[in-house]
Design a protein around this motif. Sequence first.
Motif, mmCIF file in Angstrom:
data_model
loop_
_atom_site.group_PDB
_atom_site.id
_atom_site.type_symbol
_atom_site.label_atom_id
_atom_site.label_comp_id
_atom_site.label_asym_id
_atom_site.label_seq_id
_atom_site.Cartn_x
_atom_site.Cartn_y
_atom_site.Cartn_z
ATOM 1 N N GLY A 435 0.810 -1.221 0.000
ATOM 2 C CA GLY A 435 0.000 0.000 0.000
ATOM 3 C C GLY A 435 0.841 1.267 0.000
ATOM 4 O O GLY A 435 0.626 2.162 -0.815
ATOM 5 N N THR A 477 -1.434 -4.783 -1.363
ATOM 6 C CA THR A 477 -1.985 -4.572 -0.019
ATOM 7 C C THR A 477 -2.529 -3.166 0.242
ATOM 8 O O THR A 477 -2.243 -2.584 1.293
ATOM 9 C CB THR A 477 -0.920 -4.878 1.054
ATOM 10 O OG1 THR A 477 0.145 -3.915 0.910
ATOM 11 C CG2 THR A 477 -0.359 -6.273 0.939
ATOM 12 N N ILE A 479 -5.513 -0.638 1.459
ATOM 13 C CA ILE A 479 -6.656 -0.888 2.361
ATOM 14 C C ILE A 479 -7.847 -1.366 1.523
ATOM 15 O O ILE A 479 -8.541 -2.293 1.882
ATOM 16 C CB ILE A 479 -7.056 0.390 3.127
ATOM 17 C CG1 ILE A 479 -5.867 0.954 3.905
ATOM 18 C CG2 ILE A 479 -8.220 0.098 4.062
ATOM 19 C CD1 ILE A 479 -6.168 2.312 4.556
ATOM 20 N N ALA A 480 -8.057 -0.674 0.374
ATOM 21 C CA ALA A 480 -9.165 -1.001 -0.536
ATOM 22 C C ALA A 480 -10.488 -1.116 0.232
ATOM 23 O O ALA A 480 -11.098 -2.179 0.274
ATOM 24 C CB ALA A 480 -8.862 -2.274 -1.318
ATOM 25 N N PRO A 481 -10.922 -0.010 0.842
ATOM 26 C CA PRO A 481 -12.067 -0.102 1.758
ATOM 27 C C PRO A 481 -13.445 -0.171 1.090
ATOM 28 O O PRO A 481 -14.416 -0.523 1.758
ATOM 29 C CB PRO A 481 -11.965 1.190 2.575
ATOM 30 C CG PRO A 481 -11.266 2.156 1.674
ATOM 31 C CD PRO A 481 -10.330 1.344 0.814
ATOM 32 N N ARG A 522 3.162 2.683 15.461
ATOM 33 C CA ARG A 522 3.567 3.947 14.818
ATOM 34 C C ARG A 522 2.698 5.122 15.278
ATOM 35 O O ARG A 522 2.988 6.266 14.977
ATOM 36 C CB ARG A 522 3.471 3.807 13.300
ATOM 37 C CG ARG A 522 4.490 2.821 12.751
ATOM 38 C CD ARG A 522 4.303 2.673 11.259
ATOM 39 N NE ARG A 522 2.933 2.301 10.956
ATOM 40 C CZ ARG A 522 2.369 2.395 9.764
ATOM 41 N NH1 ARG A 522 3.054 2.872 8.754
ATOM 42 N NH2 ARG A 522 1.124 2.022 9.583
ATOM 43 N N VAL A 524 -0.416 5.907 14.315
ATOM 44 C CA VAL A 524 -1.294 6.566 13.320
ATOM 45 C C VAL A 524 -2.738 6.632 13.809
ATOM 46 O O VAL A 524 -3.428 7.636 13.603
ATOM 47 C CB VAL A 524 -1.271 5.891 11.925
ATOM 48 C CG1 VAL A 524 -0.186 6.459 11.063
ATOM 49 C CG2 VAL A 524 -1.192 4.392 12.005
ATOM 50 N N ILE A 533 -5.316 13.254 11.593
ATOM 51 C CA ILE A 533 -5.558 12.703 10.248
ATOM 52 C C ILE A 533 -7.062 12.613 10.087
ATOM 53 O O ILE A 533 -7.753 12.017 10.922
ATOM 54 C CB ILE A 533 -4.945 11.285 10.083
ATOM 55 C CG1 ILE A 533 -3.479 11.265 10.538
ATOM 56 C CG2 ILE A 533 -5.066 10.817 8.630
ATOM 57 C CD1 ILE A 533 -2.856 9.863 10.547
ATOM 58 N N LYS A 534 -7.562 13.222 9.028
ATOM 59 C CA LYS A 534 -9.021 13.249 8.824
ATOM 60 C C LYS A 534 -9.446 12.122 7.878
ATOM 61 O O LYS A 534 -8.681 11.715 7.010
ATOM 62 C CB LYS A 534 -9.436 14.593 8.212
ATOM 63 C CG LYS A 534 -9.162 15.784 9.103
ATOM 64 C CD LYS A 534 -10.462 16.253 9.751
ATOM 65 C CE LYS A 534 -10.294 17.464 10.658
ATOM 66 N NZ LYS A 534 -9.333 17.330 11.764
ATOM 67 N N GLY A 535 -10.663 11.648 8.053
ATOM 68 C CA GLY A 535 -11.216 10.636 7.149
ATOM 69 C C GLY A 535 -10.407 9.359 7.192
ATOM 70 O O GLY A 535 -10.128 8.747 6.160
HETATM 71 N N1 LIG Z 1 -7.324 9.074 5.804
HETATM 72 C C1 LIG Z 1 -6.602 7.964 5.763
HETATM 73 N N2 LIG Z 1 -7.220 6.749 5.778
HETATM 74 C C2 LIG Z 1 -6.483 5.629 5.706
HETATM 75 N N3 LIG Z 1 -5.146 5.596 5.628
HETATM 76 C C3 LIG Z 1 -4.484 6.784 5.606
HETATM 77 C C4 LIG Z 1 -5.184 7.990 5.654
HETATM 78 N N4 LIG Z 1 -4.276 8.983 5.605
HETATM 79 C C5 LIG Z 1 -3.060 8.405 5.533
HETATM 80 N N5 LIG Z 1 -3.180 7.076 5.537
HETATM 81 C C6 LIG Z 1 -2.056 6.125 5.417
HETATM 82 O O1 LIG Z 1 -2.075 5.664 4.039
HETATM 83 C C7 LIG Z 1 -1.853 4.250 3.994
HETATM 84 C C8 LIG Z 1 -3.085 3.570 3.413
HETATM 85 O O2 LIG Z 1 -3.220 3.935 2.075
HETATM 86 P P1 LIG Z 1 -3.941 3.027 1.031
HETATM 87 O O3 LIG Z 1 -3.502 3.460 -0.313
HETATM 88 O O4 LIG Z 1 -3.721 1.599 1.372
HETATM 89 O O5 LIG Z 1 -5.491 3.373 1.252
HETATM 90 S S1 LIG Z 1 -6.677 3.189 0.200
HETATM 91 O O6 LIG Z 1 -6.656 1.795 -0.263
HETATM 92 O O7 LIG Z 1 -6.489 4.129 -0.886
HETATM 93 O O8 LIG Z 1 -7.904 3.482 0.960
HETATM 94 C C9 LIG Z 1 -1.565 3.835 5.410
HETATM 95 O O9 LIG Z 1 -0.156 3.918 5.564
HETATM 96 P P2 LIG Z 1 0.748 2.634 5.827
HETATM 97 O O10 LIG Z 1 0.177 1.957 7.019
HETATM 98 O O11 LIG Z 1 2.133 3.179 6.048
HETATM 99 O O12 LIG Z 1 0.636 1.783 4.594
HETATM 100 C C10 LIG Z 1 -2.226 4.887 6.246
HETATM 101 O O13 LIG Z 1 -1.597 5.046 7.481
#
Ligand SMILES: Nc1ncnc2c1ncn2[C@@H]1O[C@H](COP(=O)(O)OS(=O)(=O)O)[C@@H](OP(=O)(O)O)[C@H]1O
Length: 577
Positions: A435, A477, A479-481, A522, A524, A533-535
């Motif tokens: 990701g 990998t 999140i692909a929510p 970490r 987050v 961090i919003k949303g």
């Molecule tokens: N708003 C918000 N929501 C979710 N995640 C956030 C957001 N902002 C930043 N991040 C960080 O971005 C990583 C996830 O990105 P993804 O590309 O996997 O998300 S998605 O599939 O587009 O929804 C993931 O980082 P890593 O854990 O380092 O991969 C998140 O911590």
Amino acid sequence: MSLNPPHGGVLKDLHARDAPIRAQLLAESEQIPDIRLTERQLCDLELIMNGGFSPLEGFMGKEDYESCVETLRLADGSLFPMPITLDVSQAQIEALKLAQGVRVTLRDARDESPLAILTVSSIYQPNKSNEAEKVFGADDKAHPAVTYLHSSVKDFYVGGTVQAVNAPEHYDYVELRYTPRELRAYFEKLSWNRVVAFQTRNPMHRAHRELTVRAARQQRANVLVHPVVGLTKPGDVDHFTRVRVYEAIIRTYPKGMAALALLPLAMRMGGPREAVWHAIIRKNFGATHFIVGRDHAGPGKNSQGKDFYGPYDAQELVTQFKDELAIEMVPFQAMSYIPEQDIYQPVDEIPKGTVTADISGTELRRRLKTGAPIPDWFSYEQVVKVLRESYPPKASQGFTILLSGYVNSGANAIAKALESQFQQQAGRSTSLLLGDTIRSELSAELGFAPEERHRNLQRVAFVAAELSRAGAAVIATPIAPYDASRKSAKAHIIQNGGAGGGNFFLVHVATPLEYCEKTDRRGVYARARAGEIKGFTGIDDKYEVPEDADLVVDLSKQTVRSAAHMIILLLESAGLL
Ligand SMILES: Nc1ncnc2c1ncn2[C@@H]1O[C@H](COP(=O)(O)OS(=O)(=O)O)[C@@H](OP(=O)(O)O)[C@H]1O
């Protein structure tokens, strides 16, 4: 005896006819409005210009079109059963100011090169349902040409003669593409004056070779294998693969018996009418005989599950126009293999009770997929080799695994464990699309608004499909929510990730949010809770639990090793490992 004269007596080789004024036409083509041709129009124009569609000298005007649809004849009475039309939209008519007498350049949309100048003789609105009924036998969208007519063909047709500027460029198998003039010259050079042409849009196996050799023997003729490489039925084996098959099979004929030439035709799958049209085309290419088999150019089943045409309707219609066609039909029944005698015979000549063997198209595809043997009596080693290269067995196909779950669900750890396990096995390269790598390397400018998350996943899907088509194991990998985004990513990968359809697996890493948050070193989640961090997924943005996951794993209940192992078992049961 010399070669068969073209349909209508004169080969309408417009390139030769217009060569003396080509420079002038080329200059004019840059000054006048233009139409960029669709793939089908391009195929049609190529055969109009080289004389493959003689006696046509352009796209059909209103009178020829109506006459062709209603009576299988042009307005002057000559037999021509398939409408060859240039469709345009109302907007094009207005923008280009199309009207009788106007001249427009017809351009190749692939490279913008000017191919021809059309002088408009008529602009008319076809009744598409009537065209479907009359030409294809039913206004039924299960027919690929009827679907094409209703969904791709624009509302108006522009008729008019064309003047040739350039033939469309081809970069593949150039040496096997013959114009009617070239093929006629080739036959003359070899003193072939009886040539039986064989039309095909499928790979050829032993039965086809036996059938064509039989036809040659019966007619004391040579064989022209004349496959279509323009547009065929959606889902057909691609022409690159097929031509390699034809090249292999042509070597199995006695030397000097058979030739291979490619035909850039856009097929309509019009059964009987198409068979008459095919016969006319082969006559224009110099053939004296034409094989019409069972269900010639058949489109398959209609929406009621019945065949559109009877198996021998095509032979009947060709027979009906026998005198005018002046190319002799060689009718053929399907061929079956008789193991006891190790020969092929037409089914109507096989005595009742004889044991025969056949491998259907579906069975062949199954054997290619599983790597099961394909017997020598069915095909040739070289042909099977070509097909296996294009349709590798599951064990050497690429695939994509999408691990979807909350941040810190453990998807990355599982992905890395899988990568190590895959790398232990030789043969496939592995690509890890973590990701955060995707975010930094491909989607650096995207944020986390729903639309941006969607685009991010579609980029992952694009890259994954390209890699899996090339045979890689891809582990992604994000999140692909969102469900809809996952579904469209899956559809893209299935459509583009491999010759027979890409392999895609959705694994839901269902580690609960509380666990992901609790084990987040970490911080987050803490920042998301604090509103920094919003949303954030799971905090103030949704995660839609997949209902369609191929597998669910959960790192609050199992180890990374066990989750990875479950994925390995899934791939193994799909035949991929
Ligand atoms: N708003 C918000 N929501 C979710 N995640 C956030 C957001 N902002 C930043 N991040 C960080 O971005 C990583 C996830 O990105 P993804 O590309 O996997 O998300 S998605 O599939 O587009 O929804 C993931 O980082 P890593 O854990 O380092 O991969 C998140 O911590």
